[in-house]
Design a protein around this motif. Structure first.
Motif, PDB file in Angstrom:
ATOM      1  N   ALA A  45       0.830  -1.199   0.000  1.00 48.89           N
ATOM      2  CA  ALA A  45       0.000   0.000   0.000  1.00 48.89           C
ATOM      3  C   ALA A  45       0.868   1.254   0.000  1.00 48.89           C
ATOM      4  O   ALA A  45       1.982   1.259   0.542  1.00 48.89           O
ATOM      5  CB  ALA A  45      -0.929  -0.002   1.211  1.00 48.89           C
ATOM      6  N   GLN A  46       0.347   2.305  -0.610  1.00 51.19           N
ATOM      7  CA  GLN A  46       1.055   3.576  -0.689  1.00 51.19           C
ATOM      8  C   GLN A  46       0.106   4.717  -0.371  1.00 51.19           C
ATOM      9  O   GLN A  46      -1.116   4.598  -0.513  1.00 51.19           O
ATOM     10  CB  GLN A  46       1.651   3.784  -2.092  1.00 51.19           C
ATOM     11  CG  GLN A  46       2.746   2.794  -2.463  1.00 51.19           C
ATOM     12  CD  GLN A  46       3.321   3.069  -3.832  1.00 51.19           C
ATOM     13  OE1 GLN A  46       2.735   3.774  -4.643  1.00 51.19           O
ATOM     14  NE2 GLN A  46       4.484   2.489  -4.110  1.00 51.19           N
ATOM     15  N   THR A  47       0.686   5.824   0.058  1.00 47.84           N
ATOM     16  CA  THR A  47      -0.089   7.025   0.288  1.00 47.84           C
ATOM     17  C   THR A  47      -0.406   7.706  -1.034  1.00 47.84           C
ATOM     18  O   THR A  47       0.047   7.269  -2.104  1.00 47.84           O
ATOM     19  CB  THR A  47       0.676   7.994   1.199  1.00 47.84           C
ATOM     20  OG1 THR A  47       1.891   8.399   0.543  1.00 47.84           O
ATOM     21  CG2 THR A  47       1.018   7.334   2.528  1.00 47.84           C
TER      22      THR A  47
ATOM     23  N   LEU B 151       3.787   2.217   2.655  1.00 48.55           N
ATOM     24  CA  LEU B 151       3.318   2.111   4.031  1.00 48.55           C
ATOM     25  C   LEU B 151       3.861   0.857   4.680  1.00 48.55           C
ATOM     26  O   LEU B 151       4.031  -0.185   4.025  1.00 48.55           O
ATOM     27  CB  LEU B 151       1.787   2.098   4.080  1.00 48.55           C
ATOM     28  CG  LEU B 151       1.082   3.343   3.549  1.00 48.55           C
ATOM     29  CD1 LEU B 151      -0.424   3.172   3.636  1.00 48.55           C
ATOM     30  CD2 LEU B 151       1.525   4.580   4.309  1.00 48.55           C
ATOM     31  N   PHE B 152       4.140   0.936   5.980  1.00 52.93           N
ATOM     32  CA  PHE B 152       4.657  -0.183   6.761  1.00 52.93           C
ATOM     33  C   PHE B 152       3.847  -0.315   8.044  1.00 52.93           C
ATOM     34  O   PHE B 152       3.227   0.634   8.510  1.00 52.93           O
ATOM     35  CB  PHE B 152       6.142   0.002   7.093  1.00 52.93           C
ATOM     36  CG  PHE B 152       7.052  -0.030   5.903  1.00 52.93           C
ATOM     37  CD1 PHE B 152       7.281   1.114   5.155  1.00 52.93           C
ATOM     38  CD2 PHE B 152       7.669  -1.203   5.519  1.00 52.93           C
ATOM     39  CE1 PHE B 152       8.108   1.085   4.048  1.00 52.93           C
ATOM     40  CE2 PHE B 152       8.513  -1.250   4.430  1.00 52.93           C
ATOM     41  CZ  PHE B 152       8.723  -0.095   3.680  1.00 52.93           C
TER      42      PHE B 152
ATOM     43  N   VAL C  38       8.941  -4.606  11.876  1.00 54.53           N
ATOM     44  CA  VAL C  38       8.419  -3.796  10.787  1.00 54.53           C
ATOM     45  C   VAL C  38       8.191  -4.690   9.570  1.00 54.53           C
ATOM     46  O   VAL C  38       9.062  -5.493   9.209  1.00 54.53           O
ATOM     47  CB  VAL C  38       9.375  -2.646  10.421  1.00 54.53           C
ATOM     48  CG1 VAL C  38       8.804  -1.814   9.283  1.00 54.53           C
ATOM     49  CG2 VAL C  38       9.644  -1.777  11.642  1.00 54.53           C
ATOM     50  N   LYS C  39       7.025  -4.558   8.951  1.00 54.28           N
ATOM     51  CA  LYS C  39       6.750  -5.296   7.725  1.00 54.28           C
ATOM     52  C   LYS C  39       5.884  -4.441   6.815  1.00 54.28           C
ATOM     53  O   LYS C  39       5.134  -3.565   7.286  1.00 54.28           O
ATOM     54  CB  LYS C  39       6.054  -6.632   8.025  1.00 54.28           C
ATOM     55  CG  LYS C  39       4.723  -6.496   8.721  1.00 54.28           C
ATOM     56  CD  LYS C  39       4.115  -7.875   8.962  1.00 54.28           C
ATOM     57  CE  LYS C  39       2.756  -7.772   9.644  1.00 54.28           C
ATOM     58  NZ  LYS C  39       2.152  -9.118   9.875  1.00 54.28           N
ATOM     59  N   PRO C  40       5.978  -4.637   5.509  1.00 53.52           N
ATOM     60  CA  PRO C  40       5.189  -3.826   4.574  1.00 53.52           C
ATOM     61  C   PRO C  40       3.693  -4.042   4.775  1.00 53.52           C
ATOM     62  O   PRO C  40       3.238  -5.145   5.082  1.00 53.52           O
ATOM     63  CB  PRO C  40       5.647  -4.312   3.196  1.00 53.52           C
ATOM     64  CG  PRO C  40       6.966  -4.977   3.440  1.00 53.52           C
ATOM     65  CD  PRO C  40       6.893  -5.560   4.809  1.00 53.52           C
TER      66      PRO C  40
ATOM     67  N   GLN D 224      -5.504  -3.067   0.051  1.00 47.98           N
ATOM     68  CA  GLN D 224      -6.751  -3.697   0.445  1.00 47.98           C
ATOM     69  C   GLN D 224      -7.052  -4.912  -0.438  1.00 47.98           C
ATOM     70  O   GLN D 224      -6.788  -4.896  -1.636  1.00 47.98           O
ATOM     71  CB  GLN D 224      -7.904  -2.700   0.351  1.00 47.98           C
ATOM     72  CG  GLN D 224      -7.830  -1.584   1.371  1.00 47.98           C
ATOM     73  CD  GLN D 224      -7.935  -2.099   2.797  1.00 47.98           C
ATOM     74  OE1 GLN D 224      -8.691  -3.029   3.074  1.00 47.98           O
ATOM     75  NE2 GLN D 224      -7.169  -1.511   3.690  1.00 47.98           N
ATOM     76  N   PRO D 225      -7.590  -5.982   0.139  1.00 47.80           N
ATOM     77  CA  PRO D 225      -7.899  -7.171  -0.664  1.00 47.80           C
ATOM     78  C   PRO D 225      -9.061  -6.924  -1.611  1.00 47.80           C
ATOM     79  O   PRO D 225      -9.881  -6.030  -1.410  1.00 47.80           O
ATOM     80  CB  PRO D 225      -8.253  -8.234   0.392  1.00 47.80           C
ATOM     81  CG  PRO D 225      -8.726  -7.443   1.566  1.00 47.80           C
ATOM     82  CD  PRO D 225      -7.920  -6.179   1.562  1.00 47.80           C
TER      83      PRO D 225
END
Length: 568
Positions: free
Chosen positions: A477-479, A485-486, A500-502, A506-507
């Motif tokens: 996901a990105q802004t 995003l993480f 921390v993980k990416p 959304q599914p």
């Protein structure tokens, strides 16, 4: 509600009040002429107004057709402004409360007519017959004292609702609390058996066959297999064995095994693996290797079939070793070992990923015993020296010494026969963590605290596989500015260290749309071929079928609780 031409609404007013009010209602352009035709002998017109606090902001009401107290009301229109009949809600300015207006009318009738004219400019739908009514009062029948929330409700189409209301309040209560009327479970099961389950099984088989056809054209396939029991412990009824293509992270096959088919739940994993491998071989899939857990029956079965087998137990292996080393570090004169525990855990991953054979893994694994003593050359020719740069350290106290109790206990824990056997079988390239993630997805479709019939359980497994295959490889996901995003978490196992993980996007649920189209366009039209495929599936007999069913009346008669033990 719409305003009627019938002057009987004003029968309780004086002549001057009737004339003034009549001019206020029907003098253009202060009102729009909307006819409400009723039968005076059988029906009556009821005015309805939404409370100011119920819906904000207010919208102009359109023609309303309703059934009140089991009496039918017909609503018609005459020459009406087209804007008034528009389906688009028209925002109007806020109106004064009707109760206040009524009080002013009672104080001064002449002033009241002027106020009424001003009010009509804001609301042309005012009904003087019911000046203080609100939405809450009309929801409760005058012929019954039943509260509104205890009345029965029904699910209807949106288009039917919109014929009654242009704006409706949003309800946030659950169905049972609302007493919302739904179909029974038997109805759901009947529809599921006739339409939903045949469609799910057909769609899964189509997608699975396409996946197997694609994999049969590849040279080698790396498989991952694992079983999930429907309940913890050794009393599971179902065992679902999943086979995954580890290179593409795709579920290839699912086999559902019932415990009474194989003589107990301990034998379900081997049976599920056997069935899945038979299907893959019949489709021409060439197996390079398979990664599974340490199940003894699986190890023996794959060894007899001459299939290359690796263990996915790196995480479990680390957990086991860490517990042993932590116990040693708490003993007397063994505190130094605690500083090396994290390095030993990292060494396990490096050993599995950087080796090409079992003996090489063992040689690299045993090299840690020299490394902790500041010795970086080794006797084994498969790994003669450490690959890292040799650095001089000023803290010589961290190195372990040969012959000390801490080094002896460390060597014993890391070189026992079972540990070396597991190290030799560690998977060098892939793990089955993706399978564990898929098992978590199954919990959303088939919770372990709910008992399902065999076909129902099978369909839920297929739905979970469809969902996983569609969403497993979705991007991060990105802004809006394109920044990735993480997620930051604090797992209990890390004892305060963050992880921390990416964060994935959304599914999606495209498979649901496909299934809906299949049901309404094909299964409902001609259900025979789909139901025939469903009936062809072998369903094992229920677990209780081997027992004789007692007589119900006899069992009830012999019932004795610990509180009422009967006559002595």
């Amino acid at each position: 509600m719409v305003v009627s031409r019938d002057t009987s609404f004003l029968s309780g007013a004086t002549d001057s009040e009737q004339a003034s009010t009549s001019r206020a209602y029907f003098q253009p352009p202060l009102s729009r002429d909307v006819a409400c035709q009723t039968d005076h002998l059988e029906t009556r017109t009821v005015g309805t107004q939404l409370s100011l606090k119920t819906l904000q902001p207010h919208f102009r009401s359109e023609g309303v057709q309703a059934t009140v107290f089991s009496k039918d009301f017909g609503v018609g229109t005459s020459s009406v402004d087209p804007l008034f009949l528009s389906s688009t809600p028209v925002r109007r300015p806020p109106k004064r409360p009707r109760v206040d207006l009524e009080e002013e009318l009672e104080d001064d009738p002449l002033e009241g007519s002027a106020l009424l004219e001003a009010s009509m400019e804001q609301e042309s739908m005012y009904d003087p017959a019911n000046t203080a009514t609100s939405l809450d009062s009309t929801l409760q029948s005058e012929d019954s004292s039943t509260p509104t929330h205890s009345s029965n409700k029904y699910i209807v189409y949106e288009s039917c609702i919109m014929e009654l209301f242009s704006v409706c309040p949003v309800c946030t209560r659950v169905f049972n609390a609302m007493k919302l009327q739904l179909f029974r479970y038997e109805t759901f099961r009947r529809h599921a058996r006739a339409f939903i389950e045949p469609a799910v099984i057909h769609h899964w088989k189509v997608t699975r066959d396409a996946t197997l056809q694609r994999l049969s054209q590849e040279e080698k396939v790396i498989l991952g297999g694992d079983m999930r029991a429907d309940s913890p412990g050794h009393c599971a009824k179902y065992g679902s064995y999943t086979m995954m293509d580890l290179r593409t992270n795709t579920i290839m096959d699912i086999q559902l095994v019932q415990s009474n088919e194989v003589g107990g739940s301990n034998n379900m994993e081997k049976e599920g693996l056997t069935r899945s491998l038979s299907l893959l071989e019949s489709c021409g899939v060439n197996i390079d290797c398979i990664v599974t857990d340490l199940h003894p029956q699986v190890q023996k079965f794959l060894r007899e079939r001459n299939i290359t087998h690796y263990y996915d137990c790196i995480f479990l292996f680390i957990v086991g070793i860490s517990k042993k080393l932590e116990a040693i570090s708490k003993q007397k004169d063994c505190e130094k070992l605690k500083k090396w525990m994290k390095s030993i855990n990292n060494h396990i991953y490096w050993t599995a990923a950087g080796s090409t054979s079992g003996p090489e893994r063992i040689a690299k694994w045993a090299a840690i015993l020299n490394h902790v003593r500041d010795v970086h050359t080794h006797e084994d020719p498969l790994y003669p020296k450490c690959e890292h740069a040799i650095r001089k350290t000023t803290d010589k106290s961290k190195w372990l010494q040969a012959g000390t109790p801490v080094f002896y206990k460390l060597e014993k824990a890391m070189t026992n026969k079972r540990t070396l056997k597991d190290v030799a079988k560690l998977s060098p390239h892939h793990q089955t963590s993706s399978l564990e993630a898929f098992h978590a997805v199954i919990l959303r479709f088939a919770p372990k605290n709910v008992v399902f019939p065999f076909i129902g359980m099978l369909c839920r497994l297929y739905l979970a596989a469809m969902h996983y295959n569609e969403n497993a490889n979705r991007p991060q996901a990105q802004t809006a500015e394109g920044v990735s995003l993480f997620k930051i978490s604090f797992p209990k196992s890390r004892k305060g260290e963050c992880r921390v993980k990416p964060q994935k996007s959304q599914p999606t649920f495209g498979y649901v749309t496909v299934l809906m189209d299949l049901i309404f366009e094909e299964v409902l039209v001609n259900p025979t071929p789909y139901t025939d495929a469903l009936l062809a599936i072998h369903v094992p007999e229920d677990l209780s079928a081997q027992f004789e069913k007692p007589d119900n009346e006899e069992v009830i008669a012999n019932f004795v609780s610990r509180f009422t033990r009967g006559a002595v």
